[in-house]
Enzyme design. Structure first.
Site, mmCIF file in Angstrom:
data_model
loop_
_atom_site.group_PDB
_atom_site.id
_atom_site.type_symbol
_atom_site.label_atom_id
_atom_site.label_comp_id
_atom_site.label_asym_id
_atom_site.label_seq_id
_atom_site.Cartn_x
_atom_site.Cartn_y
_atom_site.Cartn_z
ATOM 1 C CB THR A 145 30.577 26.407 150.123
ATOM 2 O OG1 THR A 145 29.697 26.716 149.041
ATOM 3 C CG2 THR A 145 31.067 27.690 150.764
ATOM 4 N N PRO B 185 35.639 27.046 153.775
ATOM 5 C CG PRO B 185 36.374 26.423 155.902
ATOM 6 C CD PRO B 185 36.040 25.863 154.553
ATOM 7 C CB SER C 294 32.154 33.856 144.899
ATOM 8 O OG SER C 294 31.110 34.337 145.703
ATOM 9 N N GLY D 63 1.899 45.691 158.013
ATOM 10 C CA GLY D 63 2.142 46.508 159.207
ATOM 11 C C GLY D 63 2.751 45.684 160.337
ATOM 12 N N GLY D 64 2.483 46.097 161.566
ATOM 13 C CA GLY D 64 3.092 45.451 162.733
ATOM 14 C C GLY D 64 2.778 43.976 162.817
ATOM 15 C CD GLU E 184 21.318 25.757 143.775
ATOM 16 O OE1 GLU E 184 21.156 25.805 142.548
ATOM 17 O OE2 GLU E 184 20.619 25.081 144.534
HETATM 18 C C1 LIG Z 1 21.207 28.830 153.154
HETATM 19 C C2 LIG Z 1 22.457 28.467 152.446
HETATM 20 C C3 LIG Z 1 22.604 27.183 151.940
HETATM 21 C C4 LIG Z 1 23.790 26.824 151.291
HETATM 22 N N1 LIG Z 1 23.914 25.523 150.848
HETATM 23 C C5 LIG Z 1 25.070 25.151 150.247
HETATM 24 C C6 LIG Z 1 25.247 23.793 149.828
HETATM 25 O O1 LIG Z 1 24.356 22.945 149.987
HETATM 26 N N2 LIG Z 1 26.426 23.455 149.261
HETATM 27 C C7 LIG Z 1 27.433 24.350 149.063
HETATM 28 O O2 LIG Z 1 28.469 23.966 148.536
HETATM 29 N N3 LIG Z 1 27.308 25.649 149.466
HETATM 30 C C8 LIG Z 1 26.146 26.053 150.055
HETATM 31 N N4 LIG Z 1 25.994 27.355 150.487
HETATM 32 C C9 LIG Z 1 27.102 28.277 150.327
HETATM 33 C C10 LIG Z 1 26.879 29.280 149.203
HETATM 34 O O3 LIG Z 1 26.945 28.642 147.963
HETATM 35 C C11 LIG Z 1 27.934 30.383 149.372
HETATM 36 O O4 LIG Z 1 27.572 31.104 150.540
HETATM 37 C C12 LIG Z 1 28.002 31.316 148.170
HETATM 38 O O5 LIG Z 1 28.516 30.642 147.037
HETATM 39 C C13 LIG Z 1 28.870 32.557 148.440
HETATM 40 O O6 LIG Z 1 30.086 32.204 149.000
HETATM 41 P P1 LIG Z 1 30.570 32.937 150.351
HETATM 42 O O7 LIG Z 1 29.455 32.855 151.334
HETATM 43 O O8 LIG Z 1 31.860 32.345 150.738
HETATM 44 O O9 LIG Z 1 30.720 34.445 149.972
HETATM 45 P P2 LIG Z 1 31.974 35.163 149.241
HETATM 46 O O10 LIG Z 1 32.356 34.393 148.031
HETATM 47 O O11 LIG Z 1 33.015 35.432 150.265
HETATM 48 O O12 LIG Z 1 31.303 36.518 148.793
HETATM 49 C C14 LIG Z 1 30.974 37.567 149.693
HETATM 50 C C15 LIG Z 1 30.388 38.714 148.902
HETATM 51 O O13 LIG Z 1 31.345 39.154 147.937
HETATM 52 C C16 LIG Z 1 30.766 39.111 146.639
HETATM 53 N N5 LIG Z 1 31.747 38.711 145.636
HETATM 54 C C17 LIG Z 1 32.564 37.616 145.653
HETATM 55 N N6 LIG Z 1 33.305 37.587 144.541
HETATM 56 C C18 LIG Z 1 32.926 38.648 143.781
HETATM 57 C C19 LIG Z 1 33.317 39.152 142.506
HETATM 58 N N7 LIG Z 1 34.245 38.525 141.759
HETATM 59 N N8 LIG Z 1 32.740 40.283 142.049
HETATM 60 C C20 LIG Z 1 31.783 40.922 142.780
HETATM 61 N N9 LIG Z 1 31.365 40.489 143.997
HETATM 62 C C21 LIG Z 1 31.936 39.374 144.485
HETATM 63 C C22 LIG Z 1 29.651 38.070 146.737
HETATM 64 O O14 LIG Z 1 28.683 38.269 145.711
HETATM 65 C C23 LIG Z 1 29.136 38.317 148.117
HETATM 66 O O15 LIG Z 1 28.222 39.400 148.082
HETATM 67 C C24 LIG Z 1 24.823 27.749 151.129
HETATM 68 C C25 LIG Z 1 24.664 29.057 151.630
HETATM 69 C C26 LIG Z 1 23.512 29.419 152.277
HETATM 70 C C27 LIG Z 1 23.364 30.804 152.811
#
Ligand SMILES: Cc1cc2nc3c(=O)[nH]c(=O)nc-3n(C[C@H](O)[C@H](O)[C@H](O)COP(=O)(O)OP(=O)(O)OC[C@H]3O[C@@H](n4cnc5c(N)ncnc54)[C@H](O)[C@@H]3O)c2cc1C
Length: 404
Positions: A141, A143, A147, A354-355, A378
């Site tokens: 992932t 910035p 997805s 509950g609480g 994932e």
């Molecule tokens: C606790 C935790 C651990 C993690 N560990 C890792 C790790 O070890 N390595 C790693 O690489 N990443 C890691 N991540 C990152 C994680 O894989 C990403 O947060 C995830 O893939 C979603 O990407 P984003 O947060 O940028 O959300 P975005 O991609 O910006 O998505 C935001 C929202 O839009 C929705 N969305 C996006 N595209 C679509 C679409 N085409 N259709 C419908 N809805 C859509 C998503 O479902 C989501 O609800 C971790 C995240 C967390 C929270």
């Protein structure tokens, strides 16, 4: 397991398991209840990082990390065994979501090495992963690429006999404490996901910087890393150039059922706590469990959990029957359903408690904070739904249609 409530119920999915799985489930649950569950939750991100390193050593010493690596690469002798991996995650997640995350990251960070590593890469890292001496991380992932993995901007440019790696990764589990990172980078930015390659980058590589932690509401070592001109050799690449996206997706395919299993473990613990509370807490002159609205919640929780487990072990059993095959559809179904169901189950458990259930340090409050991220990492639930629909639309017949 007299004397305390049992969280797991491998009998629900007996049809998908062998005798050795039942024995393993009992053994790991007893170990997790004895060794892990009593530990207090770390009170800060720094403490969680220290605890994660301790947990990886403990999991290695107890032999559980052998189930994170396929048998042919030094893992448990009965493998490749995704069902064992799922049973372990269920038991660990029920006892401690942090212990589960530590186990899961050893599998996630090392599976690309098992799947595509050279003999030298496997020999260097996999025994250390199994022993809990080396922690791994999976750095995909960015910035601007969550997805949409194909949008990643980290670049590995050809330089001399190797590559120069530049870019930034965000939301990376084990960032700052990993010994080695599996890094996905573009070797050909014009080629989209076909231009992504995977590299193995040790934490002490000059130019690799831990930018800092990203603190979650539950203990989980997460953070950002950057690469500024890291010099990588050709031998640091995992698999062929341009094959990184496929390798990443194969890794996620295989491990998504285990995320779903962790969700089942958290849900099972929440249901056990809710049942215990419903039996012992009296209001209106009788136990909460005598109230039909509480019974309705408990019934819905139990049905959700049983259905989630069936999807998890169906996917894992299919993977074990054909280790070289793909389980894209089954894995996405298991992850989407189990993580959403677990959220509902944990929420209902807190309501029943509950609480008291909302107080810090209550086991259900801890689960409430921990279960949320499973619907995101994932691959989010929405992305799983897209994967499922794509598989269905591509199939000539509904995959479950009986012959004839
Ligand atoms: C606790 C935790 C651990 C993690 N560990 C890792 C790790 O070890 N390595 C790693 O690489 N990443 C890691 N991540 C990152 C994680 O894989 C990403 O947060 C995830 O893939 C979603 O990407 P984003 O947060 O940028 O959300 P975005 O991609 O910006 O998505 C935001 C929202 O839009 C929705 N969305 C996006 N595209 C679509 C679409 N085409 N259709 C419908 N809805 C859509 C998503 O479902 C989501 O609800 C971790 C995240 C967390 C929270």
């Amino acid at each position: 397991m007299a004397g305390r409530m049992s969280w797991l119920d491998p009998g629900t999915v007996r049809a998908f398991l062998d005798e050795r799985h039942l024995a393993l489930a009992e053994e790991v649950e007893a170990w997790a209840a004895r060794e892990i569950a009593p530990r207090p939750e770390p009170s800060s991100d720094a403490a969680a990082r220290v605890e994660a390193r301790r947990l990886v050593a403990d999991l290695g010493a107890a032999g559980w990390l052998a189930h994170a690596v396929p048998a042919e690469h030094g893992g448990a002798p009965a493998g490749p065994d995704l069902r064992a991996c799922c049973l372990l995650r269920e038991a660990l997640a029920a006892a401690s979501p942090l212990a589960d995350a530590v186990f899961a990251l050893q599998a996630l960070g090392s599976l690309p090495i098992s799947l595509a590593g050279s003999a030298a890469q496997r020999e260097r890292w996999l025994p250390a992963v199994v022993a809990g001496r080396a922690m791994t991380a999976f750095a995909m992932t960015e910035p601007e690429a969550g997805s949409d993995v194909s949008a990643l901007a980290t670049v590995a440019r050809r330089e001399g006999a190797g590559y120069r790696l530049d870019g930034q990764k965000t939301l990376i589990s084990n960032a700052g404490i990993a010994d080695v990172y599996t890094v996905f980078a573009a070797t050909d930015r014009e080629a989209g996901h076909r231009g992504i390659s995977c590299f193995l980058v040790p934490a002490d590589t000059p130019g690799l910087e831990f930018l800092g932690p990203q603190v979650l509401s539950s203990p989980h070592p997460l953070g950002e890393i950057a690469f500024a001109g890291c010099a990588l050799a050709e031998a640091d690449r995992l698999g062929a150039e341009g094959e990184g996206f496929k390798l990443g997706m194969r890794t996620l395919d295989r491990l998504r059922p285990t995320v779903a299993a962790a969700a089942c473990g958290m849900a099972a613990r929440a249901l056990a706590e809710a049942l215990d509370h419903a039996r012992t807490r009296r209001q209106f002159g009788r136990p909460l469990g005598d109230l039909q609205l509480v019974q309705q919640k408990l019934a819905a929780m139990a049905v959700d959990l049983a259905a989630a487990r069936l999807l998890v072990y169906r996917a894992a059993a299919k993977a074990d029957a054909d280790p070289a095959g793909r389980i894209t559809l089954e894995a996405a179904m298991a992850k989407a359903f189990a993580t959403e169901a677990a959220q509902r189950i944990v929420d209902s458990a807190l309501q029943i408690c509950g609480g008291r259930g909302a107080l810090a340090e209550h086991p259900v409050e801890r689960l409430y904070r921990s279960v949320r991220a499973l619907r995101i990492y994932e691959g989010t639930t929405e992305i799983q739904h897209l994967v499922i629909a794509k598989q269905l639309l591509a199939a000539p017949d509904p995959p479950s249609r009986p012959p004839g």
